[in-house]
Design a protein around this motif. Structure first.
Motif, PDB file in Angstrom:
ATOM      1  N   ALA A  32     -14.483  13.704  -6.703  1.00 29.33           N
ATOM      2  CA  ALA A  32     -14.891  13.873  -5.298  1.00 29.33           C
ATOM      3  C   ALA A  32     -13.753  14.360  -4.395  1.00 29.33           C
ATOM      4  N   PRO A  33     -12.552  13.754  -4.446  1.00 25.72           N
ATOM      5  CA  PRO A  33     -11.500  14.262  -3.551  1.00 25.72           C
ATOM      6  C   PRO A  33     -11.151  15.730  -3.799  1.00 25.72           C
ATOM      7  N   LEU A  34     -11.100  16.122  -5.060  1.00 25.08           N
ATOM      8  CA  LEU A  34     -10.788  17.512  -5.377  1.00 25.08           C
ATOM      9  C   LEU A  34     -11.910  18.438  -4.918  1.00 25.08           C
ATOM     10  N   ALA A  35     -13.149  18.029  -5.115  1.00 22.61           N
ATOM     11  CA  ALA A  35     -14.288  18.851  -4.688  1.00 22.61           C
ATOM     12  C   ALA A  35     -14.308  19.009  -3.167  1.00 22.61           C
ATOM     13  N   VAL A  36     -14.057  17.927  -2.448  1.00 28.39           N
ATOM     14  CA  VAL A  36     -14.037  18.000  -0.986  1.00 28.39           C
ATOM     15  C   VAL A  36     -12.920  18.921  -0.513  1.00 28.39           C
ATOM     16  N   LEU A  37     -11.759  18.829  -1.128  1.00 23.10           N
ATOM     17  CA  LEU A  37     -10.644  19.691  -0.725  1.00 23.10           C
ATOM     18  C   LEU A  37     -10.922  21.155  -1.032  1.00 23.10           C
ATOM     19  N   VAL A  38     -11.535  21.442  -2.164  1.00 21.14           N
ATOM     20  CA  VAL A  38     -11.846  22.828  -2.502  1.00 21.14           C
ATOM     21  C   VAL A  38     -12.880  23.390  -1.524  1.00 21.14           C
ATOM     22  N   ILE A  39     -13.911  22.599  -1.211  1.00 17.48           N
ATOM     23  CA  ILE A  39     -14.923  23.056  -0.250  1.00 17.48           C
ATOM     24  C   ILE A  39     -14.286  23.270   1.121  1.00 17.48           C
ATOM     25  N   PHE A  40     -13.442  22.334   1.549  1.00  8.13           N
ATOM     26  CA  PHE A  40     -12.754  22.471   2.834  1.00  8.13           C
ATOM     27  C   PHE A  40     -11.873  23.721   2.840  1.00  8.13           C
ATOM     28  N   GLY A  41     -11.152  23.944   1.753  1.00  6.12           N
ATOM     29  CA  GLY A  41     -10.270  25.108   1.666  1.00  6.12           C
ATOM     30  C   GLY A  41     -11.027  26.413   1.737  1.00  6.12           C
ATOM     31  N   VAL A  42     -12.165  26.482   1.053  1.00  6.46           N
ATOM     32  CA  VAL A  42     -12.966  27.704   1.081  1.00  6.46           C
ATOM     33  C   VAL A  42     -13.533  27.923   2.482  1.00  6.46           C
ATOM     34  N   LEU A  43     -14.035  26.848   3.103  1.00  8.19           N
ATOM     35  CA  LEU A  43     -14.600  27.003   4.442  1.00  8.19           C
ATOM     36  C   LEU A  43     -13.554  27.419   5.457  1.00  8.19           C
ATOM     37  N   VAL A  44     -12.402  26.759   5.453  1.00 10.74           N
ATOM     38  CA  VAL A  44     -11.367  27.080   6.442  1.00 10.74           C
ATOM     39  C   VAL A  44     -10.714  28.415   6.132  1.00 10.74           C
ATOM     40  N   GLY A  45     -10.468  28.692   4.848  1.00  8.53           N
ATOM     41  CA  GLY A  45      -9.744  29.910   4.483  1.00  8.53           C
ATOM     42  C   GLY A  45     -10.563  31.172   4.496  1.00  8.53           C
ATOM     43  N   LEU A  46     -11.845  31.059   4.168  1.00  6.55           N
ATOM     44  CA  LEU A  46     -12.642  32.271   4.036  1.00  6.55           C
ATOM     45  C   LEU A  46     -13.746  32.389   5.079  1.00  6.55           C
ATOM     46  N   VAL A  47     -14.416  31.292   5.390  1.00  4.49           N
ATOM     47  CA  VAL A  47     -15.549  31.381   6.313  1.00  4.49           C
ATOM     48  C   VAL A  47     -15.071  31.380   7.758  1.00  4.49           C
ATOM     49  N   PHE A  48     -14.312  30.335   8.143  1.00  2.00           N
ATOM     50  CA  PHE A  48     -13.794  30.274   9.506  1.00  2.00           C
ATOM     51  C   PHE A  48     -12.482  31.042   9.537  1.00  2.00           C
ATOM     52  N   ASN A  49     -12.339  31.876  10.518  1.00  2.00           N
ATOM     53  CA  ASN A  49     -11.145  32.698  10.589  1.00  2.00           C
ATOM     54  C   ASN A  49     -10.131  32.031  11.516  1.00  2.00           C
ATOM     55  N   HIS A  61      -2.200  24.115   6.415  1.00  2.00           N
ATOM     56  CA  HIS A  61      -1.734  24.526   5.080  1.00  2.00           C
ATOM     57  C   HIS A  61      -0.909  23.426   4.412  1.00  2.00           C
ATOM     58  N   ILE A  62       0.021  22.845   5.159  1.00  2.00           N
ATOM     59  CA  ILE A  62       0.885  21.800   4.588  1.00  2.00           C
ATOM     60  C   ILE A  62       0.051  20.595   4.160  1.00  2.00           C
ATOM     61  N   GLY A  63      -0.807  20.122   5.043  1.00  2.00           N
ATOM     62  CA  GLY A  63      -1.639  18.958   4.714  1.00  2.00           C
ATOM     63  C   GLY A  63      -2.603  19.222   3.574  1.00  2.00           C
ATOM     64  N   PHE A  64      -3.238  20.383   3.605  1.00  2.00           N
ATOM     65  CA  PHE A  64      -4.202  20.704   2.558  1.00  2.00           C
ATOM     66  C   PHE A  64      -3.533  20.775   1.188  1.00  2.00           C
ATOM     67  N   PHE A  65      -2.403  21.448   1.082  1.00  2.73           N
ATOM     68  CA  PHE A  65      -1.779  21.596  -0.226  1.00  2.73           C
ATOM     69  C   PHE A  65      -1.082  20.321  -0.693  1.00  2.73           C
ATOM     70  N   ALA A  66      -0.678  19.473   0.233  1.00  4.61           N
ATOM     71  CA  ALA A  66      -0.175  18.159  -0.175  1.00  4.61           C
ATOM     72  C   ALA A  66      -1.311  17.348  -0.795  1.00  4.61           C
ATOM     73  N   LEU A  67      -2.460  17.319  -0.131  1.00  8.94           N
ATOM     74  CA  LEU A  67      -3.604  16.577  -0.656  1.00  8.94           C
ATOM     75  C   LEU A  67      -4.160  17.212  -1.932  1.00  8.94           C
ATOM     76  N   LEU A  68      -4.133  18.532  -2.015  1.00  7.31           N
ATOM     77  CA  LEU A  68      -4.597  19.210  -3.216  1.00  7.31           C
ATOM     78  C   LEU A  68      -3.721  18.854  -4.419  1.00  7.31           C
ATOM     79  N   THR A  69      -2.423  18.841  -4.217  1.00  2.00           N
ATOM     80  CA  THR A  69      -1.506  18.470  -5.300  1.00  2.00           C
ATOM     81  C   THR A  69      -1.771  17.035  -5.749  1.00  2.00           C
ATOM     82  N   LEU A  70      -1.962  16.142  -4.806  1.00  2.00           N
ATOM     83  CA  LEU A  70      -2.251  14.746  -5.128  1.00  2.00           C
ATOM     84  C   LEU A  70      -3.579  14.616  -5.863  1.00  2.00           C
ATOM     85  N   ALA A  71      -4.610  15.353  -5.441  1.00  2.00           N
ATOM     86  CA  ALA A  71      -5.913  15.294  -6.098  1.00  2.00           C
ATOM     87  C   ALA A  71      -5.847  15.847  -7.521  1.00  2.00           C
ATOM     88  N   ILE A  72      -5.133  16.934  -7.722  1.00  2.00           N
ATOM     89  CA  ILE A  72      -4.980  17.501  -9.070  1.00  2.00           C
ATOM     90  C   ILE A  72      -4.235  16.518  -9.961  1.00  2.00           C
TER      91      ILE A  72
END
Length: 172
Positions: A32-49, A61-72
């Motif tokens: 779940a944490p990894l899925a939520v982060l991936v969905i958030f990343g796609v929405l913020v990075g690609l959908v919302f400009n 960027h800093i917060g997202f990739f810190a949490l992504l590293t922890l989730a992985i």
């Protein structure tokens, strides 16, 4: 309490050397944490400009990739270096994809912010691990005051009484 199903997948022998376990535990609490982060990343990075001009872009960027590293790291139970390399590689790939899309731009400062997020979580995990290791080593070592030229104090600190029970406070 709801108990979610857990699946175990046997990993190939090539990966078993790099991951602490011989299987991959695919449970809701790990995915779940990894899925939520991936969905958030796609929405913020690609959908919302939000883009480079957004005031909180680098913080995101800093917060997202810190949490992504922890989730992985939590999902795959792999070595910390491997988690960091995978997360940073995903950041580079995301920037390349943004460079190929219209109305988006690839940015070196975003890539640096991704690296800072990964480095922060790696440093935090390394610090926690070193503290735990030091605590275990301290528990195993017995304090030998004679060896370092000291002798124990013969008073009880909180009551001020000497150990023989005379009631006279210690002289300091």
């Amino acid at each position: 309490m709801v108990k979610f199903p857990s699946f175990r997948l046997k990993l190939p022998a090539v990966l078993q050397d790099r991951i602490d376990r011989r299987y991959l535990d695919i449970s809701f609490s790990r995915v779940a944490p990894l899925a939520v982060l991936v969905i958030f990343g796609v929405l913020v990075g690609l959908v919302f400009n939000t883009g480079v001009g957004h005031p909180y872009d680098k913080v995101i960027h800093i917060g997202f990739f810190a949490l992504l590293t922890l989730a992985i790291h939590a999902l795959f139970c792999c070595r910390l270096r491997m988690s960091a390399v995978v997360a940073f590689s995903m950041g580079i790939a995301g920037e390349i994809v943004q460079g190929l899309l219209p109305h988006h731009e690839m940015s070196l400062p975003d890539t640096v912010a991704n690296g800072v997020g990964v480095a922060l979580i790696v440093a935090l995990i390394a610090l926690i691990r070193s503290e735990k290791t030091q605590a275990v080593q301290d528990e195993q070592e017995e304090l030998n005051l004679d060896k370092i030229g000291l002798e124990p104090v013969r008073t009880r600190y909180f009551s001020g009484q000497s150990p023989d029970g005379s009631g006279s406070p210690s002289e300091k």
